[in-house]
Design an enzyme around this catalytic site. Structure first.
Site, PDB file in Angstrom:
ATOM      1  N   ASP A  21       8.081  -7.788   6.150  1.00 43.76           N
ATOM      2  CA  ASP A  21       7.723  -6.381   5.993  1.00 43.76           C
ATOM      3  C   ASP A  21       8.375  -5.566   7.111  1.00 43.76           C
ATOM      4  O   ASP A  21       8.135  -5.830   8.287  1.00 43.76           O
ATOM      5  CB  ASP A  21       6.190  -6.257   6.037  1.00 43.76           C
ATOM      6  CG  ASP A  21       5.729  -4.813   6.097  1.00 43.76           C
ATOM      7  OD1 ASP A  21       6.500  -3.925   5.668  1.00 43.76           O
ATOM      8  OD2 ASP A  21       4.605  -4.570   6.574  1.00 43.76           O
ATOM      9  N   ASN A  23       8.183  -2.054   7.349  1.00 41.17           N
ATOM     10  CA  ASN A  23       7.605  -0.731   7.640  1.00 41.17           C
ATOM     11  C   ASN A  23       6.097  -0.740   7.904  1.00 41.17           C
ATOM     12  O   ASN A  23       5.467   0.315   7.972  1.00 41.17           O
ATOM     13  CB  ASN A  23       7.935   0.254   6.506  1.00 41.17           C
ATOM     14  CG  ASN A  23       7.343  -0.193   5.171  1.00 41.17           C
ATOM     15  OD1 ASN A  23       6.664  -1.224   5.106  1.00 41.17           O
ATOM     16  ND2 ASN A  23       7.602   0.556   4.114  1.00 41.17           N
ATOM     17  N   ASP A  25       3.512  -1.669   6.106  1.00 42.01           N
ATOM     18  CA  ASP A  25       2.515  -1.407   5.049  1.00 42.01           C
ATOM     19  C   ASP A  25       1.886  -2.690   4.524  1.00 42.01           C
ATOM     20  O   ASP A  25       1.079  -2.665   3.597  1.00 42.01           O
ATOM     21  CB  ASP A  25       3.127  -0.595   3.899  1.00 42.01           C
ATOM     22  CG  ASP A  25       4.209  -1.354   3.127  1.00 42.01           C
ATOM     23  OD1 ASP A  25       4.539  -2.504   3.512  1.00 42.01           O
ATOM     24  OD2 ASP A  25       4.720  -0.801   2.136  1.00 42.01           O
ATOM     25  N   ASP A  29       9.550  -6.352   2.014  1.00 43.94           N
ATOM     26  CA  ASP A  29      10.424  -5.373   1.368  1.00 43.94           C
ATOM     27  C   ASP A  29      11.896  -5.744   1.569  1.00 43.94           C
ATOM     28  O   ASP A  29      12.230  -6.698   2.270  1.00 43.94           O
ATOM     29  CB  ASP A  29      10.127  -3.957   1.887  1.00 43.94           C
ATOM     30  CG  ASP A  29      10.076  -3.890   3.407  1.00 43.94           C
ATOM     31  OD1 ASP A  29      10.908  -4.560   4.054  1.00 43.94           O
ATOM     32  OD2 ASP A  29       9.199  -3.189   3.956  1.00 43.94           O
ATOM     33  N   ASP A  98      16.051 -12.186 -10.800  1.00 42.02           N
ATOM     34  CA  ASP A  98      15.167 -12.629 -11.873  1.00 42.02           C
ATOM     35  C   ASP A  98      15.411 -11.778 -13.118  1.00 42.02           C
ATOM     36  O   ASP A  98      15.562 -10.556 -13.026  1.00 42.02           O
ATOM     37  CB  ASP A  98      13.705 -12.473 -11.430  1.00 42.02           C
ATOM     38  CG  ASP A  98      12.965 -13.800 -11.470  1.00 42.02           C
ATOM     39  OD1 ASP A  98      12.788 -14.320 -12.577  1.00 42.02           O
ATOM     40  OD2 ASP A  98      12.587 -14.310 -10.403  1.00 42.02           O
ATOM     41  N   ASP A 199      13.209 -15.945 -16.479  1.00 39.95           N
ATOM     42  CA  ASP A 199      11.785 -16.245 -16.530  1.00 39.95           C
ATOM     43  C   ASP A 199      11.378 -16.684 -17.942  1.00 39.95           C
ATOM     44  O   ASP A 199      11.737 -16.022 -18.928  1.00 39.95           O
ATOM     45  CB  ASP A 199      11.019 -14.981 -16.119  1.00 39.95           C
ATOM     46  CG  ASP A 199       9.536 -15.213 -15.955  1.00 39.95           C
ATOM     47  OD1 ASP A 199       9.156 -16.014 -15.085  1.00 39.95           O
ATOM     48  OD2 ASP A 199       8.758 -14.583 -16.703  1.00 39.95           O
ATOM     49  N   GLU A 256      14.116 -20.830 -16.752  1.00 38.45           N
ATOM     50  CA  GLU A 256      12.805 -21.457 -16.571  1.00 38.45           C
ATOM     51  C   GLU A 256      12.294 -21.850 -17.957  1.00 38.45           C
ATOM     52  O   GLU A 256      12.123 -20.985 -18.823  1.00 38.45           O
ATOM     53  CB  GLU A 256      11.837 -20.470 -15.908  1.00 38.45           C
ATOM     54  CG  GLU A 256      10.469 -21.089 -15.673  1.00 38.45           C
ATOM     55  CD  GLU A 256       9.390 -20.065 -15.354  1.00 38.45           C
ATOM     56  OE1 GLU A 256       8.449 -20.431 -14.633  1.00 38.45           O
ATOM     57  OE2 GLU A 256       9.464 -18.912 -15.834  1.00 38.45           O
ATOM     58  N   HIS A 329       7.383 -20.152  -6.197  1.00 36.82           N
ATOM     59  CA  HIS A 329       6.319 -19.138  -6.092  1.00 36.82           C
ATOM     60  C   HIS A 329       5.135 -19.423  -7.015  1.00 36.82           C
ATOM     61  O   HIS A 329       4.080 -18.810  -6.852  1.00 36.82           O
ATOM     62  CB  HIS A 329       6.892 -17.753  -6.406  1.00 36.82           C
ATOM     63  CG  HIS A 329       7.361 -17.631  -7.828  1.00 36.82           C
ATOM     64  ND1 HIS A 329       8.471 -18.315  -8.296  1.00 36.82           N
ATOM     65  CD2 HIS A 329       6.868 -16.944  -8.883  1.00 36.82           C
ATOM     66  CE1 HIS A 329       8.630 -18.028  -9.586  1.00 36.82           C
ATOM     67  NE2 HIS A 329       7.672 -17.211  -9.966  1.00 36.82           N
ATOM     68  N   ASP A 330       5.308 -20.327  -7.981  1.00 35.18           N
ATOM     69  CA  ASP A 330       4.226 -20.668  -8.917  1.00 35.18           C
ATOM     70  C   ASP A 330       3.588 -22.016  -8.617  1.00 35.18           C
ATOM     71  O   ASP A 330       2.650 -22.418  -9.310  1.00 35.18           O
ATOM     72  CB  ASP A 330       4.765 -20.724 -10.354  1.00 35.18           C
ATOM     73  CG  ASP A 330       4.994 -19.343 -10.949  1.00 35.18           C
ATOM     74  OD1 ASP A 330       4.332 -18.389 -10.503  1.00 35.18           O
ATOM     75  OD2 ASP A 330       5.853 -19.224 -11.847  1.00 35.18           O
TER      76      ASP A 330
END
Length: 560
Positions: A21, A23, A25, A29, A98, A199, A256, A329-330
Site C-alpha cells: 500500500d 498511500n 488507505d 495498490d 487476469d 479465470d 484456470e 490467492h484461492d
C-alpha cells in the site's frame, strides 16, 4: 516440442490488494507494486501475473468486473498502470493480466441494460430463464453455496450466476458478446501486456437446455458442474479466441480449469490445436478434501500426491505443457498445507520449492511463498473477509446449526484469506504493508517472517528461491528433461529423476519430520554427480543409501 519463452520462465503472482500500500488507505495498490519491482527483479522471476485490477464493486475482490477497460480506484489510475507496465518492461519483466469472462459484475453496463427488459439489445449477453413450477429454472448450485440462480422482479425471470449473485454469467452462445470480449483482449494486448491468466475459462460453455443435475441426496441444490465445466463448445470458443486474438500477438495464455483431467488438458494445451498454452488443474489441491468437498478435511497421503503429479508429468510429457503450483490467492499457504510451518518451516518451504521447480512445466510463485508466509488463525469469523468463507459459515453454522468450532477449524486450514493476508515486508507495524489500517489483518507472525529479514539472511528461503530460479536458466534439463518417479509406495519420501540428452537429475525429498533413508537405484550408484542444490549442508556423494534429514531436499546432476 517447440521452445517458447513461457516454458523457460518463472511466474510470480501478485494479489494487488495485499501486496503493498503506497498511500496509507490500507489497500495494496499499483504504485505500491512499482515500489517493489526491484525486489522481484532481484528474486529473478521473469513474469508477473497480476490478479484483477479492473473497475469493480469488489463483491469477490475484483473478480466481479464492472468495466473491463478501466482501473479500480482502490488500486490507482490507468496512468499508474501504464507506468507499472513501462517500469516492468524496462527491467525485462513481462506482465500477464487476469481475464475474467465467464461472468461480469451485475454493475457492468451490459448487465444494467440486460435486466431492463426482455427485448433489450443486451438481454442476450447473459443467461436468463423463466422459473419452473414457481422455482428456479434448474437445481444448479453456486460455487459459493446456495442456488446458482437469482430472481429478478423487473422481468419476472432468473439469471444464472455460478459464483456470487453479483457475478452474472456471460452468454458465450451470443457471437456479439464474444466479439466484445475479443475486442477487450486486443485493447490490453495493444497496450503491450504479455498474456492472460483466464479465470475459470472452462466454465464458459454450458450444456444445451441447462438440465437439472442428478441429485441422489435430494438436496435443494445440486452441483451441476458436469453441465458447465468443459462444456460442449469450449474447444470451439477457445480456438475462435485464438484465431481472433492470440494468433496476432507473441503472448501466453494459462487457463484456470477446475475439473480438467489429463486427457482434456492434452486437448487444451496441444500446440497444434491453438487453444491455450497451459492450464491450472486442481487435482493435487483436492487430495485433502473428503467427499463433502473442500471444507471436508482429510489428511493428505504422499502416495496420492505422487500419483497425481506423476500422472500429469507423464501425460503432458510429449504434448501440451504443465503449470506448476502449490498455492495461489484461492489456496492455503503451501508451507502450512504440505510442509511443517512450525519447527521445520524454513526447511520444508525450501523442500517444497525444490520439489516444484525441478518438475517439468512452468513454475508459479505466489507472493510471500518465497519468504515462507504461513496460514493465519483469526480469533473470530468477524475478522474474515472472503465471500466464499463467509457464505459457507453462514450456511453451515447459522442455517444448519453445525458446530462453529469445527467449521472454524476447516477455515483455518482451507480458507482463502490464508493467502490474502498482507505481504510481510518488515517487522514494523502491519509488517510494513501500510501506514493505515489494513483491509485484512496482517498475520501476527510478521515480526519473525518478513522480506527484510529474508533478504538480509543468506540462508533464507528467499535466497534459496533465487538459486532455484537461476538453476532453471542455466540447465536445459530442468526445462526440457523427461520425468520418472522412484519409490512410488513410500509415504515419507518423494524421489524422481529428470533425463535430458546425456544428463540425469536425481531429486530426493523428505516430506516428513523424521530422518528417512532411500536406496539409490544401482544404475545411478557410483556415477559422477554433483549437488545442484540442497537445503542442508553435507550430502555430497551418491552413496548406495541416502539418509535424508527432516524435510531435506537434495538434487544431484549426473553426467552419463
Amino acid at each position: 516440442m517447440k521452445k517458447h519463452w513461457w516454458k523457460e520462465s518463472v511466474i510470480y503472482q501478485i494479489y494487488p490488494r495485499s501486496f503493498m500500500d503506497s498511500n496509507g488507505d490500507g489497500i495494496g495498490d499499483i504504485p505500491g507494486i512499482i515500489s517493489k519491482l526491484d525486489y522481484l527483479k532481484e528474486l529473478g522471476i521473469d513474469v508477473i501475473w497480476l490478479s484483477p485490477v479492473y473497475k469493480s464493486p469488489n463483491d469477490d475482490n475484483g473478480y466481479d468486473i464492472s468495466d473491463y477497460r478501466d482501473i479500480m480506484d482502490d488500486f490507482g489510475t490507468m496512468a499508474d498502470w501504464e507506468l507499472l507496465l513501462k517500469e516492468m518492461h524496462d527491467r525485462g519483466l513481462k506482465l500477464i493480466m487476469d481475464l475474467v469472462v465467464n461472468h461480469s459484475s451485475d454493475e457492468h453496463n451490459w448487465f444494467v441494460e440486460s435486466r431492463k427488459s426482455i427485448d433489450n439489445p443486451y438481454r442476450d449477453y447473459y443467461i436468463w430463464r423463466p422459473g419452473k413450477d414457481g422455482k428456479e429454472p434448474n437445481n444448479w448450485e453456486s460455487v459459493f453455496s446456495g442456488s446458482a440462480w437469482q430472481y429478478d422482479e423487473a422481468t419476472d425471470e432468473y439469471y444464472l450466476h455460478l459464483f456470487s449473485k453479483k457475478q452474472p454469467d456471460l452468454n458465450w452462445e451470443n457471437p456479439k458478446l464474444r466479439q466484445e470480449v475479443y475486442d477487450m483482449m486486443k485493447f490490453w494486448l495493444d497496450k503491450g501486456i504479455d498474456g492472460f491468466r483466464m479465470d475459470v475459462i472452462n466454465f464458459i460453455s454450458k450444456v444445451d437446455g441447462l438440465p437439472d443435475a442428478p441429485n441422489p441426496e435430494g438436496k435443494q441444490y445440486a452441483s451441476g458442474s458436469k453441465f458447465f465445466m468443459n462444456g460442449p463448445k469450449i474447444h470451439d470458443f477457445l480456438q475462435e479466441m485464438h484465431n481472433e486474438v492470440m494468433a496476432h500477438y507473441e503472448a501466453m495464455t494459462v487457463g484456470e480449469m477446475p475439473g480438467a483431467n489429463v486427457e482434456l488438458a492434452k486437448l487444451y494445451t496441444n500446440e497444434e490445436r491453438n487453444e491455450v498454452n497451459m492450464i491450472f488443474q486442481f487435482e493435487h489441491v483436492d487430495l485433502d478434501s473428503g467427499p463433502g468437498g473442500k471444507w471436508d478435511l482429510k489428511p493428505l497421503k504422499l502416495t496420492d500426491l505422487k500419483r497425481s503429479f506423476t500422472k500429469w508429468q507423464k501425460g503432458l510429457e510429449e504434448e501440451g505443457w504443465n503449470s506448476l503450483y502449490l498455492n495461489n490467492h484461492d489456496q492455503p499457504r503451501m508451507v502450512s498445507r504440505f510442509g511443517n510451518d512450525k519447527e521445520y518451516r524454513v526447511e520444508s518451504a525450501k523442500m517444497l520449492g525444490t520439489f516444484l521447480h525441478m518438475l517439468k512445466g512452468t513454475p508459479y510463485i505466489y507472493q510471500g511463498e518465497e519468504i515462507g508466509m504461513t496460514n493465519v488463525r483469526f480469533n473470530s469469523i468477524q475478522e474474515y473477509q472472503d465471500i466464499e468463507t463467509l457464505n459457507m459459515y453462514n450456511e453451515k453454522v447459522v442455517q444448519n446449526g453445525e458446530d462453529p468450532a469445527k467449521v472454524m477449524e476447516s477455515i483455518y486450514v482451507k480458507g482463502r484469506d490464508n493467502a490474502r493476508t498482507p505481504f510481510q515486508w518488515d517487522e514494523s507495524e502491519h509488517g510494513g504493508f501500510t501506514t493505515g489500517t489494513p483491509w485484512l489483518q496482517v498475520n501476527p507472525n510478521y515480526k519473525e517472517i518478513n522480506a527484510k529479514q529474508a533478504v538480509e539472511d543468506e540462508h533464507s528461503i528467499y535466497h534459496y528461491y533465487r538459486q532455484l530460479i537461476q538453476l532453471r536458466k542455466e540447465h536445459p534439463i530442468i526445462v526440457h528433461g523427461s520425468y520418472d518417479l522412484l519409490v512410488p509406495d513410500d509415504e515419507k519420501i518423494y524421489v524422481y529423476t529428470r533425463a535430458h540428452e546425456s544428463q540425469t537429475l536425481l531429486v530426493a525429498l523428505n516430506f516428513s519430520s523424521e530422518q528417512q533413508s532411500f536406496n539409490v537405484p544401482e544404475e545411478l550408484q557410483g556415477k559422477q554427480g554433483k549437488v545442484l542444490i540442497s537445503n542442508y549442508n553435507g550430502n555430497v556423494e551418491i552413496k548406495p543409501t541416502l539418509a535424508l534429514r527432516p524435510y531435506e531436499a537434495i538434487v544431484y546432476l549426473i553426467e552419463d
